[in-house]
Design a protein around this motif. Structure first.
Motif, short mmCIF file in Angstrom:
data_model
loop_
_atom_site.label_atom_id
_atom_site.label_comp_id
_atom_site.label_asym_id
_atom_site.label_seq_id
_atom_site.Cartn_x
_atom_site.Cartn_y
_atom_site.Cartn_z
N TRP A 25 64.67 18.17 -14.13
CA TRP A 25 63.53 18.87 -14.02
C TRP A 25 62.81 18.81 -13.00
O TRP A 25 62.08 19.95 -12.39
CB TRP A 25 62.52 18.23 -15.27
CG TRP A 25 61.25 19.02 -15.42
CD1 TRP A 25 60.97 20.09 -16.16
CD2 TRP A 25 60.02 18.57 -14.86
NE1 TRP A 25 59.64 20.53 -15.94
CE2 TRP A 25 59.24 19.59 -15.09
CE3 TRP A 25 59.54 17.88 -13.80
CZ2 TRP A 25 57.63 19.61 -14.74
CZ3 TRP A 25 57.94 17.68 -13.57
CH2 TRP A 25 57.40 18.46 -13.96
N LEU A 26 62.91 17.75 -12.08
CA LEU A 26 62.16 17.83 -10.91
C LEU A 26 63.00 18.69 -9.55
O LEU A 26 62.40 19.10 -8.85
CB LEU A 26 62.14 16.24 -10.20
CG LEU A 26 61.23 15.35 -10.89
CD1 LEU A 26 61.39 13.65 -10.37
CD2 LEU A 26 59.74 15.81 -10.56
N ALA A 27 64.29 18.66 -10.02
CA ALA A 27 65.21 19.58 -9.00
C ALA A 27 64.89 21.11 -9.15
O ALA A 27 65.07 21.90 -8.46
CB ALA A 27 66.47 19.16 -9.36
N ILE A 28 64.01 21.53 -9.98
CA ILE A 28 63.79 23.03 -10.51
C ILE A 28 62.36 23.29 -9.67
O ILE A 28 61.39 22.89 -9.67
CB ILE A 28 63.44 23.21 -11.81
CG1 ILE A 28 64.66 22.97 -12.56
CG2 ILE A 28 62.78 24.73 -12.05
CD1 ILE A 28 64.51 22.94 -14.15
N PRO A 29 62.74 24.17 -8.46
CA PRO A 29 61.49 24.49 -7.72
C PRO A 29 60.39 25.09 -8.40
O PRO A 29 59.10 24.76 -7.96
CB PRO A 29 62.03 25.63 -6.81
CG PRO A 29 63.57 25.48 -6.83
CD PRO A 29 63.68 24.94 -8.28
N GLU A 33 54.62 22.58 -8.56
CA GLU A 33 53.17 22.60 -8.84
C GLU A 33 52.85 21.53 -9.66
O GLU A 33 52.04 20.77 -9.55
CB GLU A 33 52.52 23.99 -9.04
CG GLU A 33 51.14 24.02 -8.97
CD GLU A 33 50.50 25.46 -9.26
OE1 GLU A 33 49.52 25.60 -10.05
OE2 GLU A 33 51.03 26.46 -8.88
N ALA A 34 53.76 21.29 -10.68
CA ALA A 34 53.11 20.54 -11.63
C ALA A 34 53.61 19.23 -11.48
O ALA A 34 52.68 18.08 -11.69
CB ALA A 34 54.07 20.60 -13.25
N VAL A 35 54.41 18.80 -10.47
CA VAL A 35 54.76 17.67 -10.11
C VAL A 35 53.59 16.94 -8.94
O VAL A 35 53.39 16.09 -9.06
CB VAL A 35 56.18 17.57 -9.21
CG1 VAL A 35 56.30 16.31 -8.39
CG2 VAL A 35 57.30 17.77 -10.06
N LEU A 36 53.11 18.18 -8.23
CA LEU A 36 52.35 17.87 -7.22
C LEU A 36 50.91 17.28 -7.96
O LEU A 36 50.12 16.59 -7.76
CB LEU A 36 51.96 18.90 -6.32
CG LEU A 36 53.09 19.25 -5.27
CD1 LEU A 36 52.84 20.38 -4.25
CD2 LEU A 36 53.41 17.76 -4.50
N ALA A 37 50.61 18.15 -8.74
CA ALA A 37 49.28 17.92 -9.96
C ALA A 37 49.51 16.66 -10.59
O ALA A 37 48.54 15.97 -10.48
CB ALA A 37 49.30 18.92 -10.78
N TYR A 38 50.59 16.16 -10.95
CA TYR A 38 50.86 14.71 -11.42
C TYR A 38 50.60 13.70 -10.60
O TYR A 38 49.80 12.64 -10.72
CB TYR A 38 52.21 14.56 -12.13
CG TYR A 38 52.56 13.25 -12.44
CD1 TYR A 38 51.79 12.57 -13.70
CD2 TYR A 38 53.11 12.47 -11.60
CE1 TYR A 38 52.07 11.17 -13.72
CE2 TYR A 38 53.30 11.12 -12.03
CZ TYR A 38 52.77 10.69 -13.00
OH TYR A 38 52.92 9.25 -13.51
N ILE A 39 51.21 13.93 -9.29
CA ILE A 39 50.99 13.11 -8.20
C ILE A 39 49.59 12.70 -7.73
O ILE A 39 48.92 11.75 -7.91
CB ILE A 39 51.96 13.25 -7.00
CG1 ILE A 39 53.50 12.91 -7.62
CG2 ILE A 39 51.65 12.50 -5.87
CD1 ILE A 39 54.29 13.65 -6.47
N GLU A 40 49.08 13.95 -7.64
CA GLU A 40 47.43 14.00 -7.08
C GLU A 40 46.66 13.32 -8.45
O GLU A 40 45.75 12.42 -7.96
CB GLU A 40 47.13 15.37 -6.96
CG GLU A 40 47.54 15.88 -5.74
CD GLU A 40 47.13 17.04 -5.29
OE1 GLU A 40 46.25 17.71 -6.19
OE2 GLU A 40 47.47 17.86 -4.12
#
Length: 72
Positions: A25-29, A33-40
């Protein structure tokens, strides 16, 4: 992607099957945005700070093994 699964993934508390699911899932460009939102959001919950360094800067420093400066 479930936030609880992402949390466990980043804490290294997932099964091999779950690890593959999240890694794929993380490998899909389109998911960036969803990954960055989670990290933030995780950073805010952990530190209580809304001041987040730009992702590129944090990632670059992480790759070099240099800790980032945080303002409290």
């Amino acid at each position: 992607m479930e936030t609880e699964l992402l949390k466990r993934y980043f804490e290294n508390r997932v099964s091999e099957d779950e690890r593959k699911i999240v890694a794929d899932w993380l490998a899909i460009p389109e998911n960036e945005e969803a990954v960055l939102a989670y990290i933030e959001s995780a950073y805010f919950l952990e530190t209580g700070s809304e001041q987040v360094q730009p992702f590129d800067l944090m990632f670059s420093k992480a790759q070099k093994g240099k800790p980032t400066e945080t303002k409290v």
